[in-house]
Design an enzyme around this catalytic site. Structure first.
Site, PDB file in Angstrom:
ATOM      1  N   HIS A  58     -66.367  11.330   2.400  1.00 61.85           N
ATOM      2  CA  HIS A  58     -66.090  10.177   1.530  1.00 61.85           C
ATOM      3  C   HIS A  58     -64.603  10.091   1.156  1.00 61.85           C
ATOM      4  O   HIS A  58     -64.093  10.927   0.414  1.00 61.85           O
ATOM      5  CB  HIS A  58     -66.970  10.307   0.273  1.00 61.85           C
ATOM      6  CG  HIS A  58     -66.801   9.221  -0.725  1.00 61.85           C
ATOM      7  ND1 HIS A  58     -67.430   8.000  -0.637  1.00 61.85           N
ATOM      8  CD2 HIS A  58     -66.064   9.151  -1.862  1.00 61.85           C
ATOM      9  CE1 HIS A  58     -67.102   7.248  -1.660  1.00 61.85           C
ATOM     10  NE2 HIS A  58     -66.264   7.915  -2.424  1.00 61.85           N
ATOM     11  N   HIS A  60     -61.180   7.038   0.488  1.00 67.18           N
ATOM     12  CA  HIS A  60     -60.742   5.638   0.329  1.00 67.18           C
ATOM     13  C   HIS A  60     -59.286   5.625   0.781  1.00 67.18           C
ATOM     14  O   HIS A  60     -58.377   5.689  -0.043  1.00 67.18           O
ATOM     15  CB  HIS A  60     -60.799   5.189  -1.135  1.00 67.18           C
ATOM     16  CG  HIS A  60     -62.126   5.319  -1.820  1.00 67.18           C
ATOM     17  ND1 HIS A  60     -62.953   4.249  -2.049  1.00 67.18           N
ATOM     18  CD2 HIS A  60     -62.771   6.385  -2.367  1.00 67.18           C
ATOM     19  CE1 HIS A  60     -64.044   4.639  -2.697  1.00 67.18           C
ATOM     20  NE2 HIS A  60     -63.956   5.940  -2.907  1.00 67.18           N
ATOM     21  N   GLU A 138     -67.475  -1.912   2.281  1.00 69.37           N
ATOM     22  CA  GLU A 138     -67.999  -1.849   0.913  1.00 69.37           C
ATOM     23  C   GLU A 138     -68.289  -3.243   0.367  1.00 69.37           C
ATOM     24  O   GLU A 138     -67.502  -4.172   0.549  1.00 69.37           O
ATOM     25  CB  GLU A 138     -66.968  -1.161   0.015  1.00 69.37           C
ATOM     26  CG  GLU A 138     -67.359  -1.075  -1.453  1.00 69.37           C
ATOM     27  CD  GLU A 138     -66.241  -0.504  -2.323  1.00 69.37           C
ATOM     28  OE1 GLU A 138     -66.422   0.588  -2.864  1.00 69.37           O
ATOM     29  OE2 GLU A 138     -65.185  -1.160  -2.464  1.00 69.37           O
ATOM     30  N   HIS A 176     -70.957  -0.447  -3.722  1.00 70.86           N
ATOM     31  CA  HIS A 176     -70.050   0.320  -4.581  1.00 70.86           C
ATOM     32  C   HIS A 176     -70.764   1.129  -5.647  1.00 70.86           C
ATOM     33  O   HIS A 176     -70.585   2.337  -5.724  1.00 70.86           O
ATOM     34  CB  HIS A 176     -68.962  -0.566  -5.209  1.00 70.86           C
ATOM     35  CG  HIS A 176     -68.078   0.213  -6.129  1.00 70.86           C
ATOM     36  ND1 HIS A 176     -68.159   0.125  -7.494  1.00 70.86           N
ATOM     37  CD2 HIS A 176     -67.142   1.165  -5.873  1.00 70.86           C
ATOM     38  CE1 HIS A 176     -67.289   0.962  -8.046  1.00 70.86           C
ATOM     39  NE2 HIS A 176     -66.662   1.601  -7.077  1.00 70.86           N
ATOM     40  N   HIS A 203     -71.654   4.945  -4.886  1.00 69.81           N
ATOM     41  CA  HIS A 203     -71.272   5.753  -6.048  1.00 69.81           C
ATOM     42  C   HIS A 203     -72.412   5.662  -7.048  1.00 69.81           C
ATOM     43  O   HIS A 203     -72.963   4.575  -7.270  1.00 69.81           O
ATOM     44  CB  HIS A 203     -69.986   5.215  -6.685  1.00 69.81           C
ATOM     45  CG  HIS A 203     -68.771   5.289  -5.812  1.00 69.81           C
ATOM     46  ND1 HIS A 203     -68.412   4.279  -4.966  1.00 69.81           N
ATOM     47  CD2 HIS A 203     -67.843   6.270  -5.653  1.00 69.81           C
ATOM     48  CE1 HIS A 203     -67.292   4.619  -4.323  1.00 69.81           C
ATOM     49  NE2 HIS A 203     -66.933   5.823  -4.713  1.00 69.81           N
ATOM     50  N   GLU A 206     -71.390   8.380 -12.098  1.00 74.52           N
ATOM     51  CA  GLU A 206     -70.146   9.143 -12.068  1.00 74.52           C
ATOM     52  C   GLU A 206     -69.658   9.509 -13.465  1.00 74.52           C
ATOM     53  O   GLU A 206     -69.062  10.573 -13.653  1.00 74.52           O
ATOM     54  CB  GLU A 206     -69.086   8.291 -11.351  1.00 74.52           C
ATOM     55  CG  GLU A 206     -67.734   8.942 -11.213  1.00 74.52           C
ATOM     56  CD  GLU A 206     -66.753   8.058 -10.444  1.00 74.52           C
ATOM     57  OE1 GLU A 206     -67.094   6.890 -10.169  1.00 74.52           O
ATOM     58  OE2 GLU A 206     -65.653   8.543 -10.136  1.00 74.52           O
ATOM     59  N   ASP A 305     -62.820  12.248  -1.815  1.00 73.69           N
ATOM     60  CA  ASP A 305     -62.616  10.928  -2.402  1.00 73.69           C
ATOM     61  C   ASP A 305     -61.236  10.456  -1.927  1.00 73.69           C
ATOM     62  O   ASP A 305     -60.670  11.057  -1.019  1.00 73.69           O
ATOM     63  CB  ASP A 305     -62.700  10.992  -3.938  1.00 73.69           C
ATOM     64  CG  ASP A 305     -63.528   9.843  -4.537  1.00 73.69           C
ATOM     65  OD1 ASP A 305     -63.767   8.856  -3.824  1.00 73.69           O
ATOM     66  OD2 ASP A 305     -63.917   9.934  -5.719  1.00 73.69           O
TER      67      ASP A 305
HETATM   68  O1  MCF Z   1     -64.850   7.423  -6.118  1.00 71.86           O
HETATM   69  C1  MCF Z   1     -63.750   7.004  -6.859  1.00 71.86           C
HETATM   70  C2  MCF Z   1     -64.185   6.769  -8.270  1.00 71.86           C
HETATM   71  N1  MCF Z   1     -65.324   5.877  -8.391  1.00 71.86           N
HETATM   72  C3  MCF Z   1     -65.385   4.627  -7.879  1.00 71.86           C
HETATM   73  N2  MCF Z   1     -64.645   4.021  -6.997  1.00 71.86           N
HETATM   74  C4  MCF Z   1     -63.580   4.466  -6.329  1.00 71.86           C
HETATM   75  C5  MCF Z   1     -63.109   5.781  -6.268  1.00 71.86           C
HETATM   76  N3  MCF Z   1     -61.961   5.792  -5.611  1.00 71.86           N
HETATM   77  C6  MCF Z   1     -61.709   4.556  -5.211  1.00 71.86           C
HETATM   78  N4  MCF Z   1     -62.685   3.739  -5.618  1.00 71.86           N
HETATM   79  C7  MCF Z   1     -62.656   2.302  -5.270  1.00 71.86           C
HETATM   80  C8  MCF Z   1     -63.972   1.647  -5.039  1.00 71.86           C
HETATM   81  O2  MCF Z   1     -64.429   1.836  -3.749  1.00 71.86           O
HETATM   82  O3  MCF Z   1     -62.036   1.606  -6.306  1.00 71.86           O
HETATM   83  C9  MCF Z   1     -62.591   0.344  -6.457  1.00 71.86           C
HETATM   84  C10 MCF Z   1     -63.678   0.210  -5.393  1.00 71.86           C
HETATM   85  O4  MCF Z   1     -63.254  -0.534  -4.319  1.00 71.86           O
HETATM   86  C11 MCF Z   1     -63.127   0.383  -7.852  1.00 71.86           C
HETATM   87  S1  MCF Z   1     -63.631  -1.084  -8.544  1.00 71.86           S
HETATM   88  C12 MCF Z   1     -62.168  -1.988  -8.933  1.00 71.86           C
HETATM   89 FE    FE Z   2     -65.264   7.201  -4.111  1.00 70.23          FE
END
Ligand code: MCF
Ligand code: FE
Length: 401
Positions: A58, A60, A138, A176, A203, A206, A305
């Site tokens: 996982h 990003h 996503e 998401h 997710h 969390e 992450d």
């Molecule tokens: O896993 C971490 C923390 N939790 C949620 N989302 C994200 C994380 N790192 C990046 N994200 C991304 C998520 O995929 O941030 C955005 C989404 O596109 C959050 S919502 C504005």
């Molecule tokens: Fe994440």
């Protein structure tokens, strides 16, 4: 055909056998592993190790440009900072930025990663990645008025990424979270995943803020939603959310605040968890209760992450953090589980044919050396995690990368 020999060979097979002074024979697939195999072998030297290459389930990578832009220490404060800096971070991450992110993972022995893509902008940088990619488009959005447009945009991204599917590039889908996606969208995306047998990531639980929002419509998320959006009501109960994933292959990310009932549900669904210990620490949400996860027989992977909530994409650093963080577990046994988490458990989550050194698996493996001899076999996983940050060689489909 290549034949390598090392002092320690971690098979990660069903019995988690560690072979001493053993050999592995492979072309693009593993042909055999053991002793006295045919042909000339290359001995990797004193205290050498061969094990399956690691898999970062996982990430990003869209956020790879972030070093100091985001606000760590509190989940909602972080989320606010993501909303403020997202565009700027995305725009500034181009070819070199993705290349560096991949290079960092590669050095730590990662052969494959699961990428959560929220925009599709990363596709052009990842479609010919030297590492295997499972590309999760996503879906995010709670506004019922624009559900159709949101889904269409998602479908367009899915179709675009489908064109590049091959041995090293596969696709999945990502919902998401239960607080950020409208149930109508969830259903559509899950339906697609079922029809095309795609892995799913979401997710889940969390933060404490997510817990009180979904349970009672209260807490920090209430203020957050009132500030950014008009609707200030949770759209789904956590258990209903989980139930939607029946008959899919889903990995729930984080699960720090999942209660006993939810873990039981995850177990019943034959689903799994991705644990991101450094991300959880930096957003200060606490840590996953691995003991409870194990008691429910839920398989888990460990992942970095994104740079959105980490200082590094090095997966050996990540499992070392996990080893040091979970002080309630015996390091010797935890280390063994952590190596499983980043190899065979991770392979299963991403639908990959690697993660263990067994006949007919893809020849995805790493080699490196320990700083000394390990006397007790049981301690090998712990010493690997303590003393390894970068590997010597990484083979993917039998080719040195
Ligand atoms: O896993 C971490 C923390 N939790 C949620 N989302 C994200 C994380 N790192 C990046 N994200 C991304 C998520 O995929 O941030 C955005 C989404 O596109 C959050 S919502 C504005
Ligand atoms: Fe994440």
């Amino acid at each position: 055909m290549i034949k390598l020999k090392a002092d320690y060979v971690l098979t990660m097979n069903e019995k988690d056998e560690i072979l001493l002074n053993a050999e592995i024979l492979f072309s693009n697939k593993i042909i055999d592993i053991g002793y006295n195999l045919p042909g000339e072998s290359i001995y990797l030297g004193k205290n050498s190790v061969i094990m399956p290459a690691l898999i970062n389930t996982h990430t990003h990578l869209e956020f790879s440009k972030n070093k100091t832009s985001l606000n760590y220490g509190d989940f909602i404060t972080w989320l606010d900072s993501v909303i403020n800096s997202r565009e700027e971070l995305f725009i500034s991450c181009k070819g070199e930025c993705y290349k560096n992110a991949i290079e960092e993972m590669k050095k730590s022995g990662v052969c494959a990663f699961g990428e959560i893509s929220s925009t599709g902008n990363d596709l052009k940088y990842l479609k010919y990645s030297p590492l295997k990619v499972v590309y999760f488009n996503e879906i995010i959005g709670t506004n019922p008025a624009i559900v159709d447009a949101m889904y269409q945009d998602f479908l367009n991204r899915v179709n675009e990424s489908k064109q590049y599917q091959n041995e090293k590039f596969k696709i999945g889908v990502s919902i998401h979270s239960p607080y950020s996606v409208h149930p109508i969208l969830m259903d559509k995306v899950i339906e697609l995943a079922k029809n095309e047998n795609l892995p799913i990531q979401a997710h889940f639980m969390e933060s404490k803020a997510e817990r009180s929002w979904l349970d009672k419509g209260e807490g920090e998320f209430k203020l957050f939603f009132e500030k950014h959006f008009k609707n200030a009501k949770p759209l789904i109960k956590p258990i209903e959310f989980l139930e939607k994933f029946k008959n899919t292959n889903t990995t729930f990310i984080h699960c720090v605040y999942a209660n006993e009932k939810e873990l039981e549900k995850i177990s019943q669904l034959n689903a799994s968890i991705a644990h991101c210990p450094v991300s959880n620490r930096l957003l200060n949400v606490g840590k996953l209760d691995l003991e409870r996860v194990k008691n429910q027989s839920i398989p888990y992977s460990v992942a970095t992450d994104g740079m959105s909530s980490n200082y590094s994409l090095n997966l050996f650093k990540e499992i070392r953090a996990a080893l040091l963080m979970h002080t309630d577990l015996h390091p010797k046994y935890l280390a063994k589980d952590l190596l499983k988490a980043v190899t065979k458990n991770a392979a299963k989550q991403l639908h990959l044919n690697n993660g263990s050194l067994e006949k007919d698996k893809d020849a995805d493996l790493i080699t490196f050396k320990l700083p000394g001899k390990v006397k007790e076999k049981e301690l090998i996983p712990m010493h690997i995690i303590l003393h390894t940050t970068e590997v010597e060689e990484l083979y993917i489909n039998g080719e040195k990368i």
